[in-house]
Design a protein around this motif. Sequence first.
Motif, PDB file in Angstrom:
ATOM      1  N   ALA A 223      -8.641   8.550  -8.308  1.00  0.00           N
ATOM      2  CA  ALA A 223      -9.626   9.988  -8.156  1.00  0.00           C
ATOM      3  C   ALA A 223     -10.021  10.078  -6.954  1.00  0.00           C
ATOM      4  O   ALA A 223     -10.996  11.133  -6.372  1.00  0.00           O
ATOM      5  CB  ALA A 223     -11.009   8.342  -7.779  1.00  0.00           C
ATOM      6  N   GLY A 224      -9.250   9.875  -6.158  1.00  0.00           N
ATOM      7  CA  GLY A 224      -9.397  10.649  -4.262  1.00  0.00           C
ATOM      8  C   GLY A 224      -8.183  10.856  -3.527  1.00  0.00           C
ATOM      9  O   GLY A 224      -8.288  11.313  -2.463  1.00  0.00           O
ATOM     10  N   GLY A 225      -6.694  11.073  -4.511  1.00  0.00           N
ATOM     11  CA  GLY A 225      -5.586  11.528  -3.772  1.00  0.00           C
ATOM     12  C   GLY A 225      -5.441  10.211  -2.531  1.00  0.00           C
ATOM     13  O   GLY A 225      -5.819   8.824  -2.793  1.00  0.00           O
ATOM     14  N   LEU A 226      -4.462  10.015  -1.118  1.00  0.00           N
ATOM     15  CA  LEU A 226      -4.427   9.406  -0.414  1.00  0.00           C
ATOM     16  C   LEU A 226      -5.190   8.688   0.144  1.00  0.00           C
ATOM     17  O   LEU A 226      -5.344   7.326   0.673  1.00  0.00           O
ATOM     18  CB  LEU A 226      -3.404   9.996   0.377  1.00  0.00           C
ATOM     19  N   ALA A 227      -6.131   9.436   0.633  1.00  0.00           N
ATOM     20  CA  ALA A 227      -7.413   8.878   1.288  1.00  0.00           C
ATOM     21  C   ALA A 227      -8.194   8.125  -0.171  1.00  0.00           C
ATOM     22  O   ALA A 227      -8.623   7.059   0.502  1.00  0.00           O
ATOM     23  CB  ALA A 227      -8.612  10.063   0.912  1.00  0.00           C
ATOM     24  N   GLY A 228      -8.571   8.463  -1.136  1.00  0.00           N
ATOM     25  CA  GLY A 228      -8.624   7.609  -2.186  1.00  0.00           C
ATOM     26  C   GLY A 228      -7.828   6.527  -1.756  1.00  0.00           C
ATOM     27  O   GLY A 228      -8.493   5.392  -2.297  1.00  0.00           O
ATOM     28  N   ALA A 229      -7.166   6.194  -2.730  1.00  0.00           N
ATOM     29  CA  ALA A 229      -6.139   4.864  -1.820  1.00  0.00           C
ATOM     30  C   ALA A 229      -6.435   4.562  -1.077  1.00  0.00           C
ATOM     31  O   ALA A 229      -6.732   3.234  -1.110  1.00  0.00           O
ATOM     32  CB  ALA A 229      -4.355   5.670  -2.052  1.00  0.00           C
ATOM     33  N   LEU A 230      -6.477   4.549   0.611  1.00  0.00           N
ATOM     34  CA  LEU A 230      -7.302   3.934   1.239  1.00  0.00           C
ATOM     35  C   LEU A 230      -8.463   3.458   1.114  1.00  0.00           C
ATOM     36  O   LEU A 230      -8.283   1.885   1.631  1.00  0.00           O
ATOM     37  CB  LEU A 230      -6.243   4.841   2.633  1.00  0.00           C
ATOM     38  N   VAL A 231      -9.256   4.177   1.387  1.00  0.00           N
ATOM     39  CA  VAL A 231     -10.898   3.278   0.770  1.00  0.00           C
ATOM     40  C   VAL A 231     -10.777   2.493   0.179  1.00  0.00           C
ATOM     41  O   VAL A 231     -11.361   1.670   0.044  1.00  0.00           O
ATOM     42  CB  VAL A 231     -11.671   4.512   0.926  1.00  0.00           C
TER      43      VAL A 231
ATOM     44  N   PHE B  46       0.407  -1.342  -0.143  1.00  0.00           N
ATOM     45  CA  PHE B  46      -0.264  -0.323  -0.042  1.00  0.00           C
ATOM     46  C   PHE B  46       0.539   1.364  -0.535  1.00  0.00           C
ATOM     47  O   PHE B  46       0.978   2.298  -0.437  1.00  0.00           O
ATOM     48  CB  PHE B  46      -1.271  -0.061   1.197  1.00  0.00           C
ATOM     49  N   CYS B  47       2.354   1.464   0.756  1.00  0.00           N
ATOM     50  CA  CYS B  47       3.012   2.893   0.704  1.00  0.00           C
ATOM     51  C   CYS B  47       3.347   2.367  -0.334  1.00  0.00           C
ATOM     52  O   CYS B  47       3.645   3.410  -0.919  1.00  0.00           O
ATOM     53  CB  CYS B  47       4.147   2.134   1.689  1.00  0.00           C
ATOM     54  N   LEU B  48       4.230   1.509  -0.499  1.00  0.00           N
ATOM     55  CA  LEU B  48       4.929   1.543  -2.145  1.00  0.00           C
ATOM     56  C   LEU B  48       3.734   2.364  -3.345  1.00  0.00           C
ATOM     57  O   LEU B  48       3.905   2.869  -4.212  1.00  0.00           O
ATOM     58  CB  LEU B  48       5.760   0.427  -2.294  1.00  0.00           C
ATOM     59  N   ILE B  49       3.061   1.406  -3.393  1.00  0.00           N
ATOM     60  CA  ILE B  49       1.650   1.964  -4.711  1.00  0.00           C
ATOM     61  C   ILE B  49       1.942   3.108  -4.234  1.00  0.00           C
ATOM     62  O   ILE B  49       1.420   3.923  -5.486  1.00  0.00           O
ATOM     63  CB  ILE B  49       0.508   0.936  -4.965  1.00  0.00           C
TER      64      ILE B  49
ATOM     65  N   MET C 215      -3.709  -5.117  -6.060  1.00  0.00           N
ATOM     66  CA  MET C 215      -2.996  -3.121  -5.426  1.00  0.00           C
ATOM     67  C   MET C 215      -3.524  -2.374  -6.193  1.00  0.00           C
ATOM     68  O   MET C 215      -3.463  -1.176  -6.358  1.00  0.00           O
ATOM     69  CB  MET C 215      -1.653  -3.503  -4.967  1.00  0.00           C
ATOM     70  N   LEU C 216      -3.536  -2.569  -7.749  1.00  0.00           N
ATOM     71  CA  LEU C 216      -3.959  -2.431  -8.521  1.00  0.00           C
ATOM     72  C   LEU C 216      -5.177  -1.007  -8.176  1.00  0.00           C
ATOM     73  O   LEU C 216      -5.197   0.208  -8.486  1.00  0.00           O
ATOM     74  CB  LEU C 216      -4.508  -2.354  -9.688  1.00  0.00           C
ATOM     75  N   ALA C 217      -6.274  -1.100  -7.149  1.00  0.00           N
ATOM     76  CA  ALA C 217      -7.314  -1.013  -6.362  1.00  0.00           C
ATOM     77  C   ALA C 217      -6.210   0.614  -6.144  1.00  0.00           C
ATOM     78  O   ALA C 217      -7.185   1.421  -6.246  1.00  0.00           O
ATOM     79  CB  ALA C 217      -7.737  -1.799  -5.414  1.00  0.00           C
ATOM     80  N   THR C 218      -5.765   0.298  -5.320  1.00  0.00           N
ATOM     81  CA  THR C 218      -4.143   1.362  -4.647  1.00  0.00           C
ATOM     82  C   THR C 218      -4.629   2.455  -5.369  1.00  0.00           C
ATOM     83  O   THR C 218      -5.064   3.317  -5.645  1.00  0.00           O
ATOM     84  CB  THR C 218      -3.533   1.098  -3.899  1.00  0.00           C
ATOM     85  N   PHE C 219      -3.843   1.625  -6.398  1.00  0.00           N
ATOM     86  CA  PHE C 219      -3.415   3.234  -7.795  1.00  0.00           C
ATOM     87  C   PHE C 219      -4.900   3.334  -8.033  1.00  0.00           C
ATOM     88  O   PHE C 219      -4.628   5.087  -8.465  1.00  0.00           O
ATOM     89  CB  PHE C 219      -3.271   2.571  -8.554  1.00  0.00           C
TER      90      PHE C 219
END
Lengths: 197, 173
Positions: free
Chosen positions: B70-78, A106-109, B61-65
């Motif tokens: 779509a929503g910055g770091l918060a979007g990545a986390l969500v 997560f951090c890396l991506i 982890m493509l979801a994180t990207f």
Amino acid sequence: MLARYGGSCYKFPMKQQVRVSLWEIFKAFFFIGATGFGGGMAIVSLTERYCVHEKKWIGLDEFMHGLAFGQILGPFSLNTSTFVGCYLRGGVGGITAAVGFILPSFCLISLLSWLYFRFHEVPELQSALRGTNPVIIGLILVAAAGMTKAKVKGAGGWSMALIAFAAAAFFKISALTILVLAGLWSLIKAYYLREHA
Amino acid sequence: MAGIVKLAWVFLKIGLIFFGGGYVLIPLLHRIMVDQFHWLTLKEFLDGLALSQLTPGPLAMLATFTGYKAGGLAGALVATVFIFLPCTVLMLAISNRYEKFRNIDLIKNTLDGILPAIVGLVAAAAYSLGKTSLFTARDFVLLVAGFLILQFTRVSPMFVILGAGAVGLVFHF
């Protein structure tokens, strides 16, 4: 044989071993998540090497059952981590393992995404991957060889292993389908043995 | 805020129908991210795919990207939390009952009966990866060296993998 609890009738087999701390679980899966290059089965091979052989936290049978359940929904590498964590320390352990496992990627991506959407470039690491892939195949083969030695016995076992291999490798049949069919087959066999024993 | 809730909902739905591992996810994510919501252009999607293959961890982890775009770091986390929520809940439910059900003979015999099939699947993964990444003699040398080191020594796979990556970078083959 490695530490195993399979078959024994302890009600709570996990109480038989030293209680693994949550921090220990987090560290282990963080490490696995950070080095798990090469996709699902490479990660699982890494997990097997660490949790079954090095730490002896879980027996090979139990681990492989977790891997089988993990094929149902979502990435099986994450699911196997959740399973091992839960086997060791219940629900909290499962969540700890899952979070630890996802956190490094997560951090890396996130970092790479930030760089990418800023500069619109993907780092040139393809040639590094060309070197790691053969080694990752070696890692998976070591796991497969160990599992074969321990768990593939007799003509029945070898046929099932070879059919599953061919179905997945040559016919691209999904792992879930293969395991459900294998499960039906061994359920019928187990049922038959019980009735005729 | 509404954007984040929508993101969470979309990724939760993806997590719920995400059967069969990473490679099923690619066409699914492509349809949703590129065609339906226009969160990513096709080029961004393909670059994101390349990024998630470069990094450790599951392909999902493509979801994180996507969430990041779509929503910055918060979007990545969500996006990450919600795509993995369904499978994690399911796995916890299975694992919690595993010990109990395993004491039933019929279930134990069935589970033990499928172990050879799992071995076949592990070997098949090695085969599939090999088909796309073993080309030159040097690839095979690295494969054999990696296998021997990992089979007969206790050297951490991390060093072996990083070492091989360094070899790849230095020799550019």
